[in-house]
Design a protein around this motif. Structure first.
Motif, PDB file in Angstrom:
ATOM      1  N   SER A 254       0.838  -1.197   0.000  1.00  0.00           N
ATOM      2  CA  SER A 254       0.000   0.000   0.000  1.00  0.00           C
ATOM      3  C   SER A 254       0.875   1.251   0.000  1.00  0.00           C
ATOM      4  O   SER A 254       1.884   1.323   0.694  1.00  0.00           O
ATOM      5  CB  SER A 254      -0.934   0.002   1.212  1.00  0.00           C
ATOM      6  N   ARG A 255       0.461   2.239  -0.780  1.00  0.00           N
ATOM      7  CA  ARG A 255       1.232   3.480  -0.917  1.00  0.00           C
ATOM      8  C   ARG A 255       0.650   4.573  -0.013  1.00  0.00           C
ATOM      9  O   ARG A 255      -0.560   4.703   0.110  1.00  0.00           O
ATOM     10  CB  ARG A 255       1.248   3.962  -2.368  1.00  0.00           C
ATOM     11  N   ALA A 256       1.550   5.342   0.576  1.00  0.00           N
ATOM     12  CA  ALA A 256       1.134   6.435   1.458  1.00  0.00           C
ATOM     13  C   ALA A 256       2.231   7.494   1.468  1.00  0.00           C
ATOM     14  O   ALA A 256       3.401   7.196   1.217  1.00  0.00           O
ATOM     15  CB  ALA A 256       0.895   5.910   2.875  1.00  0.00           C
ATOM     16  N   PRO A 257       1.891   8.743   1.747  1.00  0.00           N
ATOM     17  CA  PRO A 257       2.921   9.784   1.899  1.00  0.00           C
ATOM     18  C   PRO A 257       3.813   9.462   3.090  1.00  0.00           C
ATOM     19  O   PRO A 257       3.339   8.968   4.122  1.00  0.00           O
ATOM     20  CB  PRO A 257       2.108  11.061   2.138  1.00  0.00           C
ATOM     21  N   ALA A 258       5.104   9.744   2.968  1.00  0.00           N
ATOM     22  CA  ALA A 258       6.073   9.443   4.031  1.00  0.00           C
ATOM     23  C   ALA A 258       6.675  10.738   4.561  1.00  0.00           C
ATOM     24  O   ALA A 258       6.977  11.662   3.798  1.00  0.00           O
ATOM     25  CB  ALA A 258       7.167   8.528   3.505  1.00  0.00           C
ATOM     26  N   PHE A 259       6.873  10.784   5.887  1.00  0.00           N
ATOM     27  CA  PHE A 259       7.473  11.945   6.545  1.00  0.00           C
ATOM     28  C   PHE A 259       8.619  11.447   7.419  1.00  0.00           C
ATOM     29  O   PHE A 259       8.425  10.576   8.271  1.00  0.00           O
ATOM     30  CB  PHE A 259       6.429  12.686   7.380  1.00  0.00           C
ATOM     31  N   ALA A 260       9.812  12.002   7.197  1.00  0.00           N
ATOM     32  CA  ALA A 260      11.005  11.556   7.912  1.00  0.00           C
ATOM     33  C   ALA A 260      11.400  12.578   8.963  1.00  0.00           C
ATOM     34  O   ALA A 260      11.296  13.794   8.745  1.00  0.00           O
ATOM     35  CB  ALA A 260      12.151  11.342   6.933  1.00  0.00           C
ATOM     36  N   PHE A 261      11.863  12.088  10.110  1.00  0.00           N
ATOM     37  CA  PHE A 261      12.371  12.932  11.186  1.00  0.00           C
ATOM     38  C   PHE A 261      13.821  12.531  11.446  1.00  0.00           C
ATOM     39  O   PHE A 261      14.110  11.345  11.709  1.00  0.00           O
ATOM     40  CB  PHE A 261      11.524  12.757  12.447  1.00  0.00           C
ATOM     41  N   VAL A 328      -0.670   7.368   6.725  1.00  0.00           N
ATOM     42  CA  VAL A 328       0.535   8.191   6.638  1.00  0.00           C
ATOM     43  C   VAL A 328       1.698   7.388   7.211  1.00  0.00           C
ATOM     44  O   VAL A 328       1.563   6.721   8.236  1.00  0.00           O
ATOM     45  CB  VAL A 328       0.393   9.511   7.411  1.00  0.00           C
ATOM     46  N   THR A 329       2.852   7.457   6.536  1.00  0.00           N
ATOM     47  CA  THR A 329       4.061   6.753   6.968  1.00  0.00           C
ATOM     48  C   THR A 329       4.991   7.725   7.674  1.00  0.00           C
ATOM     49  O   THR A 329       5.191   8.853   7.206  1.00  0.00           O
ATOM     50  CB  THR A 329       4.787   6.144   5.754  1.00  0.00           C
ATOM     51  N   PHE A 330       5.584   7.281   8.799  1.00  0.00           N
ATOM     52  CA  PHE A 330       6.558   8.097   9.537  1.00  0.00           C
ATOM     53  C   PHE A 330       7.861   7.318   9.672  1.00  0.00           C
ATOM     54  O   PHE A 330       7.859   6.125   9.996  1.00  0.00           O
ATOM     55  CB  PHE A 330       6.014   8.469  10.913  1.00  0.00           C
ATOM     56  N   LEU A 331       8.980   8.019   9.425  1.00  0.00           N
ATOM     57  CA  LEU A 331      10.305   7.409   9.447  1.00  0.00           C
ATOM     58  C   LEU A 331      11.196   8.145  10.438  1.00  0.00           C
ATOM     59  O   LEU A 331      11.098   9.371  10.577  1.00  0.00           O
ATOM     60  CB  LEU A 331      10.934   7.453   8.052  1.00  0.00           C
ATOM     61  N   PRO A 438      -0.640  17.841  -4.020  1.00  0.00           N
ATOM     62  CA  PRO A 438      -0.038  16.691  -4.707  1.00  0.00           C
ATOM     63  C   PRO A 438       1.303  16.346  -4.073  1.00  0.00           C
ATOM     64  O   PRO A 438       2.169  17.217  -3.932  1.00  0.00           O
ATOM     65  CB  PRO A 438       0.134  17.191  -6.149  1.00  0.00           C
ATOM     66  N   CYS A 439       1.470  15.103  -3.652  1.00  0.00           N
ATOM     67  CA  CYS A 439       2.716  14.712  -2.980  1.00  0.00           C
ATOM     68  C   CYS A 439       3.082  13.287  -3.361  1.00  0.00           C
ATOM     69  O   CYS A 439       2.260  12.519  -3.874  1.00  0.00           O
ATOM     70  CB  CYS A 439       2.585  14.847  -1.460  1.00  0.00           C
ATOM     71  N   ARG A 440       4.304  12.947  -3.087  1.00  0.00           N
ATOM     72  CA  ARG A 440       4.843  11.619  -3.383  1.00  0.00           C
ATOM     73  C   ARG A 440       4.209  10.591  -2.447  1.00  0.00           C
ATOM     74  O   ARG A 440       4.133  10.791  -1.241  1.00  0.00           O
ATOM     75  CB  ARG A 440       6.358  11.665  -3.188  1.00  0.00           C
ATOM     76  N   ARG A 441       3.748   9.479  -3.014  1.00  0.00           N
ATOM     77  CA  ARG A 441       3.210   8.366  -2.226  1.00  0.00           C
ATOM     78  C   ARG A 441       4.015   7.123  -2.550  1.00  0.00           C
ATOM     79  O   ARG A 441       4.138   6.757  -3.711  1.00  0.00           O
ATOM     80  CB  ARG A 441       1.718   8.150  -2.516  1.00  0.00           C
ATOM     81  N   VAL A 442       4.525   6.481  -1.528  1.00  0.00           N
ATOM     82  CA  VAL A 442       5.416   5.345  -1.738  1.00  0.00           C
ATOM     83  C   VAL A 442       4.977   4.164  -0.882  1.00  0.00           C
ATOM     84  O   VAL A 442       4.390   4.325   0.187  1.00  0.00           O
ATOM     85  CB  VAL A 442       6.884   5.703  -1.396  1.00  0.00           C
TER      86      VAL A 442
END
Length: 927
Positions: A254-261, A328-331, A438-442
């Motif tokens: 499944s694809r979702a926007p990712a946010f990295a910290f 939403v994905t968090f890294l 519009p954003c990247r979904r991975v």
């Protein structure tokens, strides 16, 4: 002079990389050498300077970490698993430790204690600490934030200063190990299948999952794609709840926007605490990411810097609970981006936005970020107002504005421990704004592709895994329609097997008739031989032949990879996508109740691995029947080796079908042939205890067994297999004599007992017969109940039948609270009600068995004594609101107590007489 000596050493040996000579630099001089690298960095120019610096630092640190990793593995007792990896079967063995809630005494206990807790879905698994005597002069460990406040100026030539800044010593046997170090060491020491199990259990506990595993010992980091393959999550899309809004999918696909910290240099703010606050709805904070304020959180990380963790937010469809309207994905990157440039580069390529926490932006950090000028990722800075050089930070931020295409809204200032709620809301608002644009979904698979391009190792790329995947795809690409595939490729199932099963049942019943007519017996024998000859005239289809080749591989790993790929591949192409909401998140099956036509399935049965094994079983059954009747010479057998292949699968931990879910009958020749082969392979270790779990679908019995023993019975899907499955658990050799058995055979009744409220008819008779069969094979039977009066009539009927035979297994009645997590235990009234089954069902069951004295109290029949803990109350599975809920600690602890009681009963001989496999074979035939 010192700098010059290092330069001469580098040039004289032809080295251009500090890391190559680092082993020759004394430990007390290592920090000074890093300072030289920093000085050299300040003189570097050009677009590739940040890569040269990153390579310089990574190479140097990897040299130091090599010995550090080996020391950590030795400290934890894991060094022996570097060649022959720790396997899933090793971790699931029943031992002395399985019966006690023990605390680690030495560091070598930590990995095993962590695995035991994680297997039981214990939310405290990461709090694994040793029980030690506290020394009188022991001082508390300083918080990371306190240590960061100290600024020490030193002379690189000063040995004392170098020693102060030298790398910290490894934990001694008296020093707690950081949980992230323990996790990394355990994953490095585990094979692919144990890694997968660890990650799956962590996901159920709502822990952040390892995505990139650092391993400086072997000069590469590993992207854990395979380890996440088995994770399936459910969620609701907004708005509103209704048909089409429910989703169930693999997190890998499944694809979702990712946010990295990430952290740059030093930050007084904790990334992990901030992430936890962002992910936690309301005022209930869930520690998804491990952080400095938790137990052991301040212990220095020795080998886990460079670890990338991943977690998700999934909406429930409730506006009052959902932080975001979509997944939403968090890294989270552990450690400084300057020392782990490769991981940071990966995060910038897969994320929609990167949040950089730092107190200082220097020339070094500026050059690192300047290299990201071509990136389309959004960047946000989180600074502290009280730390760092304020003017310097502002100067470099102004330079970065045109480079990273940011403005002043991308720079946030967080005051530690104050106004945290408003700051979290601001972070959520930023994430929400990115989601709306519009954003990247991975997907995780997309992330793995990016990792390969950067040179990271992907665990799924090994030859055995890829060969198994190719074989799976050759089978599944031919499946366009599940029903058509079963009809055309799995030809021995369906009507031929149903008719043969019905004839065999009638023939078997004649054996017990007082004076059966010989003519009818001969007619049944003739019809059975015709059906078996019809089945034997077929050859295995190409798909079945490919499947047989897959499980016949001489490589155990390739065989296991193949079976896992088949499970996921078949679920992907054959299982209908669910569009109706689940009634509970424990199960998606329809509510029980009402009679069901015997010929109709209780719910759609998806195509699974068990169908291919059923086909093999029918080829063996047909051939064996003809050999027994003298219609086929034994020398012409083609499928005699099939039970041996199946028994090997049972030994590797695959659940095998005991009762066919399509015909609701047992293929006796196939099952007994399999058990005979199992007896041969186990040799002298063939003493068995049989433990079964019965109950209506949706009462949580499969989840209970999986949590108790780490098993793999299907749970939580609307299209789970209907048949009864069995799985084998090994008892450690050192404990088998004390326990009185070498293995425990666990049977899950699946959907066989439908809980029909009618007390007559074919369905009731069939369910009662199946319940009698499973309980008759068992030493211990767990009856799983969803309500206090939810004892199925078929199970009551089986009680009466078994009492007449004198075989009464040890019964444990388990009342599972599927909804209310606040109820801590059973009330006395609940216990009394549980001991008195419904009168009408009791009378119906007694009437069918022609009991003239009526039905006695269940307490007397099943030897149930509430004071002896034969009745259990299990709290609710979830803590919080799914899909963001974790497994509750109360549930895990209650399951452990039930497990301890079951093992204690087995050890004390309360579970009826234990059997060997030969005796079990005879019991199968008789029942």
């Amino acid at each position: 002079n010192y700098f010059l000596r290092i330069e001469v050493e580098l040039l004289g040996k032809g080295h251009s990389d500090l890391g190559e000579v680092a082993p020759e630099i004394k430990a007390s001089e290592r920090r000074t050498a890093v300072a030289i690298a920093d000085l050299e960095w300040r003189e570097m120019e050009g677009d590739d300077c940040e890569f040269r610096y990153g390579a310089l630092m990574s190479s140097f640190l990897s040299t130091v970490e090599r010995s550090r990793l080996q020391e950590m593995l030795s400290l934890l007792g894991l060094e022996m698993y570097q060649v022959q990896k720790l396997s899933l079967q090793d971790s699931l063995q029943i031992s002395f430790d399985s019966m006690k809630n023990w605390a680690p005494q030495v560091p070598k206990d930590l990995p095993w204690n962590f695995l035991r807790k994680l297997q039981a879905l214990n939310a405290d698994a990461r709090n694994t600490t040793m029980v030690l005597d506290v020394l009188p002069d022991a001082r508390p460990v300083e918080k990371e934030s306190q240590m960061e406040e100290e600024i020490i100026y030193w002379d690189p030539a000063d040995d004392l200063a170098a020693d102060i800044y030298s790398f910290s010593e490894l934990p001694t046997p008296d020093t707690p190990v950081n949980p992230l170090d323990l996790l990394c060491a355990l994953l490095i020491s585990s094979d692919s299948f144990l890694q997968q199990e660890i990650v799956l259990k962590m996901a159920l506990c709502q822990f952040a999952l390892p995505l990139v595993l650092p391993d400086s010992e072997n000069h590469y980091h590993t992207f854990l794609l395979w380890a996440m393959r088995g994770i399936v999550r459910t969620w609701w899309s907004q708005p509103p709840r209704g048909v089409g809004s429910f989703r169930e999918d693999s997190v890998v696909l499944s694809r979702a926007p990712a946010f990295a910290f990430v952290r740059m240099d030093v930050s007084s703010n904790s990334k992990s605490q901030l992430l936890n606050a962002v992910l936690s709805p309301g005022h209930r904070q869930w520690d998804c990411f491990w952080h400095r304020d938790l137990n052991l959180g301040t212990n220095a990380r020795e080998i886990s810097d460079g670890l990338v963790e991943i977690s998700w937010f999934f909406p429930s469809g409730r506006e009052d609970l959902d932080i975001f309207p979509e997944p939403v994905t968090f890294l989270n990157l552990r450690g400084d981006i300057g020392s782990h440039w490769l991981q940071f580069k990966l995060l910038t390529e897969i994320s929609s936005a990167v949040f950089i926490l730092t107190d200082n932006i220097s020339k070094k950090e500026y050059k690192l970020l300047y290299s990201m000028k071509e990136s389309t990722t959004k960047y946000y800075f989180i600074l502290s107002p009280y730390r760092g050089k304020r003017n310097t930070n502002l100067r470099f931020l102004n330079k970065l504005i045109p480079v990273l295409k940011i403005d002043h809204s991308h720079v946030l200032v967080k005051v530690s421990s104050t106004d945290s709620d408003s700051f979290v809301k601001r972070i959520r608002a930023i994430v929400g704004n990115v989601l709306r644009a519009p954003c990247r979904r991975v997907s995780v698979e997309d992330m793995a592709h990016a990792a390969r391009k950067l040179g990271l190792k992907v665990d799924e790329d090994c030859e055995e895994c890829q060969k198994a995947k190719d074989r799976m795809e050759r089978i599944t690409r031919k499946i366009k329609d599940s029903d058509a595939y079963r009809r055309d490729e799995l030809r021995l199932q369906g009507d031929p097997w149903r008719k043969a099963a019905q004839v065999e049942k009638e023939f078997c019943q004649l054996q017990w008739a007082v004076d059966p007519p010989e003519k009818h017996r001969a007619e049944l024998r003739r019809r059975l031989l015709e059906l078996r000859m019809q089945q034997n005239s077929h050859d295995p289809s190409s798909g079945v032949q490919e499947f047989i080749s897959g499980i016949s591989s001489p490589s155990l790993s390739e065989k296991q990879y193949f079976l896992r790929w088949m499970e996921w591949g078949l679920a992907r192409v054959a299982q209908p996508r669910l569009r109706q909401p689940p009634e509970t998140l424990l199960t998606l099956r329809p509510k029980h109740g009402g009679a069901t036509d015997l010929g109709e399935p209780l719910w759609p049965e998806p195509l699974g691995v068990e169908h291919f094994l059923r086909e093999m079983g029918q080829f063996y059954e047909a051939e064996s029947c003809l050999v027994e009747a003298g219609r086929l010479p034994a020398g012409q057998r083609r499928f005699a080796h099939f039970p041996g292949l199946a028994s090997e699968l049972l030994l590797t931990g695959l659940p095998l079908e005991l009762i066919d879910g399509s015909t609701l009958s047992m293929p006796v020749r196939w099952v007994t042939g399999l058990l005979k082969e199992l007896h041969v392979r186990l040799e002298r270790r063939s003493r068995l205890v049989v433990l079964s779990a019965l109950g209506v679908p949706g009462t949580g019995k499969s989840t209970l067994l999986n949590t108790m023993f780490g098993l793999r019975f299907a749970t939580g899907k609307s299209c789970s297999p209907r048949g009864a499955f069995m799985q084998l658990i090994t008892v450690a050799e050192g404990f088998s004599q004390d326990l009185g058995c070498d293995h425990i055979l666990v049977i899950d009744s699946g959907g066989l007992i439908g809980g029909a409220l009618t007390s007559a008819g074919d369905r009731f008779e069939l369910e009662a017969s199946l319940a009698t069969l499973l309980m008759g094979l068992s030493n211990v039977t767990v009856i799983s109940l969803a309500e206090t009066k939810d004892i199925p009539a078929a199970i009551l009927h089986a009680f009466l039948r078994l009492e007449k035979t004198g075989h009464m297994p040890n019964y444990q009645f388990v009342y599972q609270n599927l909804h209310d997590v606040s109820v801590a235990g059973p009330r006395p009234r609940d216990k009394r009600q549980l001991l008195d089954p419904p009168g009408d069902l009791s009378r119906a069951a007694a009437q069918m068995e022609k009991q003239s004295d009526g039905f006695r109290a269940l307490a007397g029949l099943a030897f149930c004594d509430p004071e002896k803990q034969h009745i259990w109350h299990i709290p609710g599975l979830w803590h919080g609101a799914p899909p963001m809920a974790a497994v509750s600690l109360a549930y895990s602890e209650a399951i452990f107590e039930l497990k301890r009681c079951l093992l204690e009963n087995i050890r004390n001989g309360l579970s009826n007489q234990n059997k060997n496999i030969q005796q079990l074979i005879e019991l199968v035939r008789r029942l």
